[in-house]
Design a protein around this motif. Structure first.
Motif, mmCIF file in Angstrom:
data_model
loop_
_atom_site.group_PDB
_atom_site.id
_atom_site.type_symbol
_atom_site.label_atom_id
_atom_site.label_comp_id
_atom_site.label_asym_id
_atom_site.label_seq_id
_atom_site.Cartn_x
_atom_site.Cartn_y
_atom_site.Cartn_z
ATOM 1 N N LYS A 60 -6.403 0.170 -1.846
ATOM 2 C CA LYS A 60 -5.732 1.085 -2.770
ATOM 3 C C LYS A 60 -6.763 1.901 -3.553
ATOM 4 C CE LYS A 60 -1.834 -2.104 -3.439
ATOM 5 N NZ LYS A 60 -1.197 -3.054 -4.390
ATOM 6 N N PHE A 76 0.832 -1.205 0.000
ATOM 7 C CA PHE A 76 0.000 0.000 0.000
ATOM 8 C C PHE A 76 0.866 1.254 0.000
ATOM 9 C CE2 PHE A 76 -2.541 3.292 2.211
ATOM 10 C CZ PHE A 76 -3.568 3.398 1.282
ATOM 11 N N CYS A 134 -6.163 -4.535 -2.719
ATOM 12 C CA CYS A 134 -6.466 -3.739 -3.912
ATOM 13 C C CYS A 134 -7.682 -2.844 -3.687
ATOM 14 C CB CYS A 134 -6.662 -4.651 -5.119
ATOM 15 S SG CYS A 134 -5.112 -5.424 -5.682
ATOM 16 N N ILE A 143 -2.938 0.757 -9.664
ATOM 17 C CA ILE A 143 -2.813 -0.545 -9.013
ATOM 18 C C ILE A 143 -2.021 -1.499 -9.905
ATOM 19 C CG2 ILE A 143 -4.050 -2.475 -7.968
ATOM 20 C CD1 ILE A 143 -6.446 -0.614 -7.606
ATOM 21 N N PHE A 195 2.016 1.911 -3.445
ATOM 22 C CA PHE A 195 0.910 2.467 -4.228
ATOM 23 C C PHE A 195 0.756 3.963 -3.968
ATOM 24 C CE2 PHE A 195 -3.562 3.798 -4.130
ATOM 25 C CZ PHE A 195 -3.914 3.618 -5.456
ATOM 26 N N GLN A 196 0.864 4.352 -2.715
ATOM 27 C CA GLN A 196 0.694 5.762 -2.363
ATOM 28 C C GLN A 196 1.744 6.650 -3.024
ATOM 29 O OE1 GLN A 196 0.552 5.167 2.020
ATOM 30 N NE2 GLN A 196 -1.403 6.243 1.946
#
Length: 296
Positions: free
Chosen positions: A256, A61, A253, A223, A64-65
Motif C-alpha cells: 500500500k 489493497f 501494508c 493505511i 486502499f486504492q
C-alpha cells in the motif's frame, strides 16, 4: 538424410528444449510475495487489546486504492516534525533519531522545525490526569496549532510533545492522534519513558516513538489498522501491545505504502537494516535482514 531435413529436426528439438526449460522455470516472486514469507500471523485477540474491543474491517489493497488519501507531489513532499514543549538533551536526540528513521521508512525528506513553547497550550485545553500530571487535549494540537503552521511544501506535519495527551473527557490518555484529511498529527513521548527519559530507557522509548510516529503517518497516507499480520499498523491500546507489535510494516501494508510513495524497496530495506544495526535494535535488525535475504 538431407541437410535441410537435418537442420529442421535440429531446430525443432532445440526449440522444444527451450520451451521445456522456460515452462519449468519458476516464476520470479515479486518483492511483496517474497517478504510475505516473513509476515507473522496475528494471535487471537485478548481481552483489553485493540482488536478485542474494536470490530474493524480488513482493508484489502483494492480498498486502499479507493480510499481518499494524501500523497506526495512535487513541491509538497516533505515530512516535518514540530516539537512542542521543553526538551532536554536526551529528548532532543530522540526527536533527531526519529527524523532520521521516518526519512528512511517513508523514503521522503524529513525535517525538524524549531520547537514551540508549552505556552501555546491555553489553560482551557489542560487537565490533570488520574496520576496527577498535566495532560493536553490532542484535538486542540491538531486544529489550533498544527494546521495553521503546516509549511506549504509539507505533505505531513507531525507534532511531537513531551506532554501527555488525551482525546476526550472519557479517555485516560492517547499515544497519538492524526487528521488524515489535513495531513497533521501529534505524538506524545510522555508515556514511552514513564515521564522520565534516561540513558537506560532511551532505546525502549525511542522504539515506541518510531512505531507510533510511523503508524500515525501511515494512517495519513491512507493505511487503515492492519489485520493482516503483526505489523506497525496494528491498533494498540497499551504500551504492552505497542511493544508486542513490530516496527516492520507487513507485506500488504508495504505494498500500500509503495503504491502511494514510489521508492526502491531494496534501498529502503538496506537503509532500515543499517539504522537498526547502528542503534543495536537487534529484533528489528533481524527482521530487516531476513527481508533482505529474501529479495537478494
Amino acid at each position: 538424410m538431407s541437410r535441410e531435413k537435418y537442420n529442421f529436426i535440429f531446430i525443432f528439438f532445440l526449440s522444444a528444449a527451450f520451451l521445456f526449460l522456460f515452462s519449468c522455470r519458476k516464476k520470479e516472486k515479486t518483492y511483496v510475495e517474497a517478504i510475505a514469507l516473513n509476515d507473522v500471523k496475528l494471535s487471537h485477540p485478548k481481552p483489553g487489546s485493540w482488536r478485542y474491543s474494536h470490530d474493524e474491517k480488513f482493508q484489502q489493497f483494492e480498498d486502499f486504492q479507493k480510499t481518499r488519501k494524501i500523497t506526495p507531489e512535487p513541491g509538497k513532499n516533505i515530512i516535518y516534525l514540530q516539537p512542542i514543549g521543553t526538551f532536554n538533551e536526551l529528548q532532543t536526540k530522540e526527536i533527531e533519531l526519529t527524523k532520521e528513521y521516518l526519512a528512511i521508512y517513508f523514503q521522503l525528506e524529513t525535517k525538524v522545525l524549531p520547537a514551540l513553547p508549552s505556552t501555546v497550550f491555553p489553560e482551557a485545553v489542560k487537565r490533570n490526569s488520574k496520576e496527577g500530571h498535566e495532560q493536553i487535549l490532542a484535538g486542540y494540537v491538531l486544529d489550533s496549532i498544527l494546521i495553521k503552521r503546516k509549511p506549504k511544501d509539507a505533505v505531513i506535519l507531525m507534532g511531537i510533545t513531551e506532554k501527555d495527551l488525551f482525546p476526550q473527557s472519557d479517555w485516560n490518555y492517547i499515544f497519538g492522534l492524526a487528521s488524515y484529511e489535513n495531513g497533521v498529527g501529534v505524538t506524545s513521548m510522555y508515556r514511552f519513558y514513564n515521564g522520565h527519559l534516561t540513558i537506560s530507557n532511551f532505546n525502549e522509548s525511542l522504539n515506541r516513538l518510531l512505531k507510533i510516529s510511523s503508524h500515525e503517518i501511515g494512517h495519513m497516507f491512507g493505511i487503515s489498522h492492519c489485520l493482516n499480520a503483526n505489523c506497525v499498523m496494528n491498533g494498540t491500546n497499551s504500551l504492552t501491545e505497542t511493544d508486542y507489535h513490530v516496527a516492520r510494516a507487513c507485506s500488504l501494508c508495504q505494498m500500500k505504502l509503495n503504491s502511494s510513495i514510489k521508492y526502491d524497496n531494496k534501498k529502503r530495506l538496506l537503509e532500515l537494516k543499517n539504522y537498526f544495526e547502528k542503534l543495536h535494535f537487534n529484533s528489528e535488525l533481524s527482521r530487516a535482514t531476513q527481508d533482505l535475504n529474501l529479495v537478494q
